[in-house]
Design a protein around this motif. Structure first.
Motif, PDB file in Angstrom:
ATOM      1  N   CYS A 110       0.817  -1.221   0.000  1.00  0.00           N
ATOM      2  CA  CYS A 110       0.000   0.000   0.000  1.00  0.00           C
ATOM      3  C   CYS A 110       0.848   1.269   0.000  1.00  0.00           C
ATOM      4  CB  CYS A 110      -0.946  -0.005   1.203  1.00  0.00           C
ATOM      5  SG  CYS A 110      -2.259  -1.239   1.051  1.00  0.00           S
ATOM      6  N   CYS A 134      -1.484   3.004  -2.699  1.00  0.00           N
ATOM      7  CA  CYS A 134      -2.861   2.517  -2.561  1.00  0.00           C
ATOM      8  C   CYS A 134      -3.813   3.690  -2.322  1.00  0.00           C
ATOM      9  CB  CYS A 134      -2.943   1.535  -1.392  1.00  0.00           C
ATOM     10  SG  CYS A 134      -4.618   1.046  -0.962  1.00  0.00           S
ATOM     11  N   PRO A 135      -4.892   3.790  -3.100  1.00  0.00           N
ATOM     12  CA  PRO A 135      -5.824   4.907  -2.922  1.00  0.00           C
ATOM     13  C   PRO A 135      -6.542   4.869  -1.573  1.00  0.00           C
ATOM     14  CG  PRO A 135      -6.643   3.369  -4.578  1.00  0.00           C
ATOM     15  CD  PRO A 135      -5.266   2.917  -4.208  1.00  0.00           C
ATOM     16  N   ASP A 136      -6.612   3.692  -0.938  1.00  0.00           N
ATOM     17  CA  ASP A 136      -7.296   3.580   0.353  1.00  0.00           C
ATOM     18  C   ASP A 136      -6.368   3.772   1.544  1.00  0.00           C
ATOM     19  OD1 ASP A 136      -9.660   2.967  -0.994  1.00  0.00           O
ATOM     20  OD2 ASP A 136      -9.248   0.811  -0.947  1.00  0.00           O
ATOM     21  N   HIS A 137      -5.088   3.388   1.419  1.00  0.00           N
ATOM     22  CA  HIS A 137      -4.224   3.352   2.595  1.00  0.00           C
ATOM     23  C   HIS A 137      -2.960   4.189   2.526  1.00  0.00           C
ATOM     24  CE1 HIS A 137      -6.508  -0.514   2.858  1.00  0.00           C
ATOM     25  NE2 HIS A 137      -6.782   0.049   4.011  1.00  0.00           N
ATOM     26  N   TYR A 138      -2.618   4.739   1.381  1.00  0.00           N
ATOM     27  CA  TYR A 138      -1.377   5.508   1.291  1.00  0.00           C
ATOM     28  C   TYR A 138      -1.496   6.788   2.112  1.00  0.00           C
ATOM     29  CZ  TYR A 138       2.411   8.371  -0.482  1.00  0.00           C
ATOM     30  OH  TYR A 138       3.519   9.168  -0.570  1.00  0.00           O
ATOM     31  N   TRP A 157      -3.641  -5.584  -3.966  1.00  0.00           N
ATOM     32  CA  TRP A 157      -3.080  -4.804  -2.859  1.00  0.00           C
ATOM     33  C   TRP A 157      -2.782  -5.743  -1.710  1.00  0.00           C
ATOM     34  CZ3 TRP A 157      -1.249  -0.361  -4.028  1.00  0.00           C
ATOM     35  CH2 TRP A 157      -1.854   0.429  -5.007  1.00  0.00           C
ATOM     36  N   HIS A 194      -3.479  -5.491   1.257  1.00  0.00           N
ATOM     37  CA  HIS A 194      -4.564  -5.578   2.236  1.00  0.00           C
ATOM     38  C   HIS A 194      -5.743  -6.437   1.757  1.00  0.00           C
ATOM     39  CE1 HIS A 194      -5.880  -2.115  -0.257  1.00  0.00           C
ATOM     40  NE2 HIS A 194      -7.069  -2.676  -0.076  1.00  0.00           N
ATOM     41  N   GLU A 195      -5.739  -6.843   0.493  1.00  0.00           N
ATOM     42  CA  GLU A 195      -6.847  -7.656  -0.009  1.00  0.00           C
ATOM     43  C   GLU A 195      -6.770  -9.057   0.592  1.00  0.00           C
ATOM     44  OE1 GLU A 195      -8.081  -7.076  -4.234  1.00  0.00           O
ATOM     45  OE2 GLU A 195      -6.157  -6.025  -4.350  1.00  0.00           O
TER      46      GLU A 195
END
Length: 150
Positions: free
Chosen positions: A77, A82-86, A125, A127-128
């Motif tokens: 990430c 990563c668009p969710d976690h960066y 990613w 986290h998936e």
């Protein structure tokens, strides 16, 4: 390992402890990669680890299925934006933000070069859920094998 400090002029490290932290980060065999590999292997599929899909391209995929032409990347990430976690860094942010932007650009370039050569590129990613990634990988590899064997 002994590290000289202060860093050489123009070094990316903002401190000795930051330098040690960054050097300790794995570029392969991360926990998410190992989990996905174990699950894919349990489904009876075999692959190359940290291999170049294309011999002339100096980039490696985390899992490579050569006969099926499937290249798998498990992206971290932070390092791949990563668009969710960066989360942008608080120290030396210009350097690290540029580094991540270069990684993203290289990822897109790698994807395109592999696609142009007839490869399927699968990116996940870190986290998936590993089991979902492994199931998708197995399904795509089997599908491509069946298409080439028909």
């Amino acid at each position: 390992m002994e590290h000289n400090w202060p860093p050489p002029e123009g070094s990316w490290a903002s401190s000795a402890s930051r330098r040690r932290n960054m050097q300790a980060i794995r570029s392969r065999d991360t926990t998410p990669e190992r989990l996905v590999r174990r699950l894919v292997h349990a489904q009876g599929l075999r692959y190359r680890v940290a291999a170049r899909p294309l011999p002339d391209l100096r980039r490696t995929a985390d899992l490579v299925f050569r006969p099926a032409k499937v290249a798998v990347f498990i992206d971290g990430c932070y390092w791949h934006g990563c668009p969710d976690h960066y989360v942008p860094p608080k120290t030396n942010s210009g350097y690290w933000s540029d580094k991540v932007a270069r990684n993203i650009a290289r990822d897109r370039d790698t994807d395109q070069k592999l696609r142009d050569a007839g490869w399927l590129v699968l990116r996940f990613w870190e986290h998936e859920p590993s089991h979902e990634s492994a199931d998708q990988i197995a399904a795509e590899v089997r599908r491509r094998r069946n298409v080439t064997n028909s």
